[in-house]
Design a protein around this motif. Structure first.
Motif, mmCIF file in Angstrom:
data_model
loop_
_atom_site.group_PDB
_atom_site.id
_atom_site.type_symbol
_atom_site.label_atom_id
_atom_site.label_comp_id
_atom_site.label_asym_id
_atom_site.label_seq_id
_atom_site.Cartn_x
_atom_site.Cartn_y
_atom_site.Cartn_z
ATOM 1 N N UNK A 15 -27.944 12.623 12.244
ATOM 2 C CA UNK A 15 -26.503 12.806 12.969
ATOM 3 C C UNK A 15 -26.065 14.284 13.064
ATOM 4 N N UNK A 16 -25.452 14.503 14.198
ATOM 5 C CA UNK A 16 -24.827 15.893 14.082
ATOM 6 C C UNK A 16 -23.226 15.737 14.036
ATOM 7 N N UNK A 17 -22.556 16.808 13.441
ATOM 8 C CA UNK A 17 -21.059 16.559 13.207
ATOM 9 C C UNK A 17 -20.533 17.956 13.399
ATOM 10 N N UNK A 18 -20.360 18.277 15.012
ATOM 11 C CA UNK A 18 -19.937 19.544 15.189
ATOM 12 C C UNK A 18 -18.386 19.810 14.870
ATOM 13 N N UNK A 19 -18.297 20.968 14.405
ATOM 14 C CA UNK A 19 -16.846 21.253 14.081
ATOM 15 C C UNK A 19 -16.111 21.821 15.413
ATOM 16 N N UNK A 20 -14.680 21.265 15.512
ATOM 17 C CA UNK A 20 -14.087 21.877 16.772
ATOM 18 C C UNK A 20 -12.761 22.559 16.241
ATOM 19 N N UNK A 21 -12.304 23.226 17.222
ATOM 20 C CA UNK A 21 -10.568 23.438 17.159
ATOM 21 C C UNK A 21 -10.137 23.063 18.535
ATOM 22 N N UNK A 68 -21.411 12.453 15.953
ATOM 23 C CA UNK A 68 -20.100 12.321 15.341
ATOM 24 C C UNK A 68 -19.144 13.267 15.739
ATOM 25 N N UNK A 69 -18.203 13.302 16.696
ATOM 26 C CA UNK A 69 -17.558 14.641 17.187
ATOM 27 C C UNK A 69 -15.895 14.180 16.791
ATOM 28 N N UNK A 70 -15.490 14.798 15.782
ATOM 29 C CA UNK A 70 -13.940 14.829 15.432
ATOM 30 C C UNK A 70 -13.432 15.607 16.401
ATOM 31 N N UNK A 71 -12.231 15.200 16.930
ATOM 32 C CA UNK A 71 -11.141 15.820 17.481
ATOM 33 C C UNK A 71 -9.850 16.241 16.751
ATOM 34 N N UNK A 72 -9.908 15.899 15.443
ATOM 35 C CA UNK A 72 -8.486 15.701 14.898
ATOM 36 C C UNK A 72 -8.192 17.187 14.353
ATOM 37 N N UNK A 73 -7.134 17.315 14.119
ATOM 38 C CA UNK A 73 -6.492 18.746 13.652
ATOM 39 C C UNK A 73 -6.608 18.946 12.366
ATOM 40 N N UNK A 74 -7.795 19.153 11.693
ATOM 41 C CA UNK A 74 -7.844 19.651 10.216
ATOM 42 C C UNK A 74 -8.929 20.253 10.205
ATOM 43 N N UNK A 75 -9.072 21.486 9.270
ATOM 44 C CA UNK A 75 -9.863 22.517 8.806
ATOM 45 C C UNK A 75 -11.350 21.761 8.910
ATOM 46 N N UNK A 76 -12.454 22.349 9.437
ATOM 47 C CA UNK A 76 -13.931 21.937 9.385
ATOM 48 C C UNK A 76 -13.975 20.215 9.608
ATOM 49 N N UNK A 77 -13.251 20.085 10.656
ATOM 50 C CA UNK A 77 -13.230 18.495 11.111
ATOM 51 C C UNK A 77 -14.719 18.069 10.870
#
Length: 496
Positions: free
Chosen positions: A226-232, A186-195
């Motif tokens: 399940x992996x949930x990487x953080x992203x900027x 599950x890869x969030x590309x939303x603009x929020x801290x520690x997505x």
């Protein structure tokens, strides 16, 4: 020339197009929330990698969970899911590129089971998200999942026909678990801290509430596997307008129902934590790291925080585009001072980043005349943006005994903006899902401070409890009412 597969070879030579045979690519990603940013960012990077002959098994299947996604699907389907990335900048090195990394787009309301089945396919190894800051259903004041929301309650009662991303993910992950298939990342590309952490917290909270509705033991399996990487993620991407479409047609000869316009700058810093593999995005400029936190803090506090600092003031002044505010020297000085004196001292060192150069680049990006980024876009959903982009800065300023007036002005400007009338007398709509609630807070001047700052899910507990901040807020609110935006900035910056 109408954009479609059959016409690609007839497009003008300066329009770049897929260098790979689209008939040979296959899907490896399902993306929830196809909009401008996803297309200018993740789809762009994936297309760039495919143009190198790599990642041909990582094509994107788009998915829409909202009724308003239908037009997007129809526009894309009519042109074989091709779209034009139209860079706009003040330098001649911009490019126009047809992106071909998306193969199809599914609409949940047409057939929820089809989307569940797609997510459950073994070849789908990443499920990515751009569902906005509010889409994760986390209460910013408590950090808790908002189980009471109607859409969440619907999915708990009707797991076979979900409406939320959490319901779809749980249904698909349970199918994968039963079939012995690795889970997707599950890869969030939303603009929020520690997505990534936010996505994990929300999905696990939903799975815990669901109990055995999707399958006994699913919660524990998700937590373990399940992996949930953080992203900027970073690229300024305005809403595509009819004028943008016409500009693309007149300047480049491309007739595109839904092009995406964006600035030339693009950045993606991503934690390298994936459950079932990933594309080699590092080959096209993505930076992989073990900890995205310093990059994330830099971007959210400097770029997003500064965006909020100028957007409501600009709207009150009567401006409607970001570059108009940056044509005003008072706004430039205010934003530069806010970044230098209020935000930068709060940031940890960022590996490989010169903060002085980064801030200079932000001023340049905000000043981009060609992109015509709408203030309305930046103003939107303020009740969700403030807790993430501004409140952490305010809390640290309060805790350190720092100057508060520059930051308090951001909140004061929002309070007046919510009244719906600018200094020229023009009225406007408030693009926020909680617009009625927020406008009620400022409807009467009497008691406004207590009502607005007392909304804990927006401002938390420390801000209304700080007498110094309350005084600074009321001082700047008074100045805006009596001096106007220009007079307030002049006084704040100590100008004669």
């Amino acid at each position: 020339m109408k954009l479609c597969s059959a016409n690609l070879e007839y497009l003008p030579d300066n329009v770049k197009r897929p260098a790979y045979p689209r008939g040979r690519i296959s899907e490896g990603i399902v993306h929830i929330g196809v909009g401008g940013f996803h297309r200018a960012h993740q789809a762009f990077y994936t297309d760039a990698l495919m143009n190198q002959g790599q990642a041909l098994d990582w094509a994107i299947c788009g998915a829409g969970l909202r009724a308003e996604d239908r037009k997007a699907r129809d526009d894309l389907k009519a042109q074989d899911y091709l779209f034009t990335l139209f860079e706009l900048g003040d330098t001649p090195d911009t490019e126009v590129r047809v992106i071909g990394s998306m193969q199809q787009m599914l609409l949940a309301e047409d057939d929820p089971q089809a989307l569940i089945a797609k997510l459950a396919e073994p070849n789908i190894r990443i499920a990515s998200l751009t569902i906005t800051e509010g889409g994760y259903c986390i209460d910013d004041s408590t950090g808790q999942f908002m189980a009471h929301l109607p859409q969440v309650q619907h999915d708990l009662a009707h797991p076979e026909a979900p409406k939320t991303v959490f319901g779809f993910f749980c249904a698909a992950l349970e199918r994968r678990r039963q079939a012995g298939i690795k889970p997707f990342t599950v890869m969030s590309c939303d603009n929020l801290p520690h997505n990534g952490q936010v996505a994990r917290k929300a999905l696990l909270a939903f799975a815990a509430l669901a109990g055995d509705a999707y399958g006994a033991g699913l919660h524990g399996w998700i937590a373990e596997h399940v992996s949930f990487p953080n992203a900027m993620v970073d690229r300024i991407t305005p809403m595509t307008s009819a004028a943008h479409r016409q500009q693309l047609l007149e300047q480049q000869g491309v007739d595109d129902h839904w092009p995406v316009v964006c600035e030339p700058f693009v950045q993606w810093v991503l934690e390298d934590r994936f459950s079932a593999g990933r594309p080699a995005w590092e080959n096209v400029g993505v930076q992989f790291t073990e900890d995205v936190t310093p990059y994330e803090d830099m971007k959210i506090k400097l770029l997003n925080g500064s965006h909020l600092a100028l957007t409501y003031l600009g709207f009150l002044k009567g401006y409607r585009f970001v570059h108009q505010t940056m044509n005003d020297p008072l706004f430039v000085e205010y934003i530069q001072t806010y970044m230098d004196r209020d935000v930068t001292p709060q940031l940890a060192p960022v590996p490989g980043i010169d903060l002085v150069a980064y801030k200079a680049k932000l001023i340049e990006r905000f000043s981009n005349q060609a992109i015509a980024d709408q203030l309305e876009r930046v103003c939107s959903d303020g009740s969700s943006k403030f807790p993430k982009f501004t409140v952490p800065t305010l809390n640290q300023l309060i805790a350190s005994g720092g100057e508060l007036d520059r930051a308090a002005l951001v909140v004061a400007a929002w309070a007046l903006y919510l009244k719906g009338t600018d200094e020229t007398g023009a009225t406007y709509r408030i693009p926020d899902p909680r617009a009625a609630f927020c406008q009620a807070l400022v409807a009467s001047d009497e008691g406004l401070t207590g009502r607005l700052l007392g909304v804990e899910e927006i401002f938390g507990q420390h801000i209304p409890a700080s007498a110094a901040f309350v005084e600074a807020f009321e001082r700047q609110l008074h100045n805006l009412r009596t001096l106007g935006v220009t007079g307030t900035l002049t006084a704040l910056l100590g100008k004669p």
